[in-house]
Design a protein around this motif. Structure first.
Motif, PDB file in Angstrom:
ATOM      1  N   TRP A   1       0.823  -1.202   0.000  1.00 29.05           N
ATOM      2  CA  TRP A   1       0.000   0.000   0.000  1.00 29.05           C
ATOM      3  C   TRP A   1       0.868   1.267   0.000  1.00 29.05           C
ATOM      4  CZ3 TRP A   1      -4.186   1.627  -1.784  1.00 29.05           C
ATOM      5  CH2 TRP A   1      -4.683   2.873  -1.411  1.00 29.05           C
ATOM      6  N   ASP A   2       1.942   1.247   0.800  1.00 32.24           N
ATOM      7  CA  ASP A   2       2.844   2.407   0.828  1.00 32.24           C
ATOM      8  C   ASP A   2       3.400   2.695  -0.572  1.00 32.24           C
ATOM      9  OD1 ASP A   2       2.463   2.639   3.520  1.00 32.24           O
ATOM     10  OD2 ASP A   2       4.375   1.706   4.086  1.00 32.24           O
ATOM     11  N   ILE A   3       3.794   1.635  -1.265  1.00 28.77           N
ATOM     12  CA  ILE A   3       4.365   1.815  -2.613  1.00 28.77           C
ATOM     13  C   ILE A   3       3.306   2.362  -3.567  1.00 28.77           C
ATOM     14  CG2 ILE A   3       5.328   0.598  -4.614  1.00 28.77           C
ATOM     15  CD1 ILE A   3       6.571  -1.408  -2.596  1.00 28.77           C
ATOM     16  N   VAL A   4       2.122   1.732  -3.530  1.00 27.93           N
ATOM     17  CA  VAL A   4       1.075   2.120  -4.472  1.00 27.93           C
ATOM     18  C   VAL A   4       0.600   3.547  -4.198  1.00 27.93           C
ATOM     19  CG1 VAL A   4      -1.319   1.637  -5.162  1.00 27.93           C
ATOM     20  CG2 VAL A   4       0.336  -0.233  -4.949  1.00 27.93           C
ATOM     21  N   TRP A   5       0.391   3.851  -2.944  1.00 28.27           N
ATOM     22  CA  TRP A   5      -0.131   5.183  -2.599  1.00 28.27           C
ATOM     23  C   TRP A   5       0.897   6.263  -2.930  1.00 28.27           C
ATOM     24  CZ3 TRP A   5      -4.598   6.985  -2.698  1.00 28.27           C
ATOM     25  CH2 TRP A   5      -4.967   8.148  -2.011  1.00 28.27           C
ATOM     26  N   GLY A   6       2.149   5.954  -2.675  1.00 30.92           N
ATOM     27  CA  GLY A   6       3.214   6.897  -3.021  1.00 30.92           C
ATOM     28  C   GLY A   6       3.276   7.141  -4.520  1.00 30.92           C
TER      29      GLY A   6
END
Ligand code: TYD
Length: 204
Positions: free
Chosen positions: A196-201
């Protein structure tokens, strides 16, 4: 939020891609995104037909070249029928396996060569490449241990699956901007938040 984004999940067997793809779609929907969750082989009637030929046939019954063309046939239909129209409509597409699986399994592990298969992927998809790829990395022995049922690909030996993993990691080295490696041997909830951190970033 940006629209018309194409995200793929890739990796060796047993990395939990299917669960993570579903969770990622849910997490995106919770932010108000219009998400299409799909997978390969599959995603269309043609793709599901190809899937059953590929995965239900007995080991050794399909030549590497025929295997490659079957995956590509399913992909061509998927791109035309699902992926392009969805992206064109501004939806976010989350796809469980795509072009990198062909490069790692058929190109690298089967030894057909990554370069020609990059060109064949582009032919099949009309050049439709993902914007972001989440590579759920796991050692072959750990991943295979997690699988309960074994289809034709999973029945291949440990050496084959080691080469698959190596093939994926080479792709991550080749395209570091697009392919993000996540350690899938961690607990599923940790993997979810890392993804999620990667995608949201990337989306913002
Ligand atoms: P599947 O049951 O969907 O496995 P997974 O849950 O690991 O995605 O089976 C798909 C199998 O097909 C898997 O072993 C990977 C293989 N495959 C290829 O060899 N080449 C490809 O291009 C694709 C899309 C999948």
């Amino acid at each position: 939020m940006r629209k018309g984004l194409f995200i793929t999940l890739e990796g060796p067997e047993g990395g939990g891609k299917t669960t993570q793809a579903r969770w990622l779609a849910e997490d995106l929907q919770a932010k108000g995104a219009d998400v299409v969750l799909t997978r390969e082989p599959g995603g269309t009637a043609v793709g599901n037909g190809v899937r059953s030929i590929l995965l239900d046939s007995s080991p050794g019954s399909i030549s590497p070249e025929a295997e490659t063309l079957l995956y590509l046939a399913g992909r061509a239909q998927h791109a035309a029928e699902v992926l392009r129209p969805s992206l064109h409509a501004g939806r976010i597409v989350v796809c469980d396996r795509y072009t990198d699986s062909t490069l790692a399994y058929q190109g690298h592990a089967r030894g057909l060569g990554v370069e020609p298969l990059i060109a064949m992927n582009d032919f099949a998809t009309g050049g439709l490449r993902p914007g972001l790829t989440l590579l759920l990395d796991i050692p072959a022995e750990v991943g295979l241990e997690r699988q309960r049922e074994h289809n034709r690909m999973e029945a291949e030996g440990l050496d084959f699956h080691r080469k698959v993993r190596e093939g994926f990691l080479l792709l991550a080295e080749r395209w570091p901007e697009r392919v993000k490696v996540v350690d899938a041997s961690q607990p599923p909830g940790i993997v979810r938040s890392r993804l999620w951190d990667i995608v949201w970033g990337w989306i913002r």
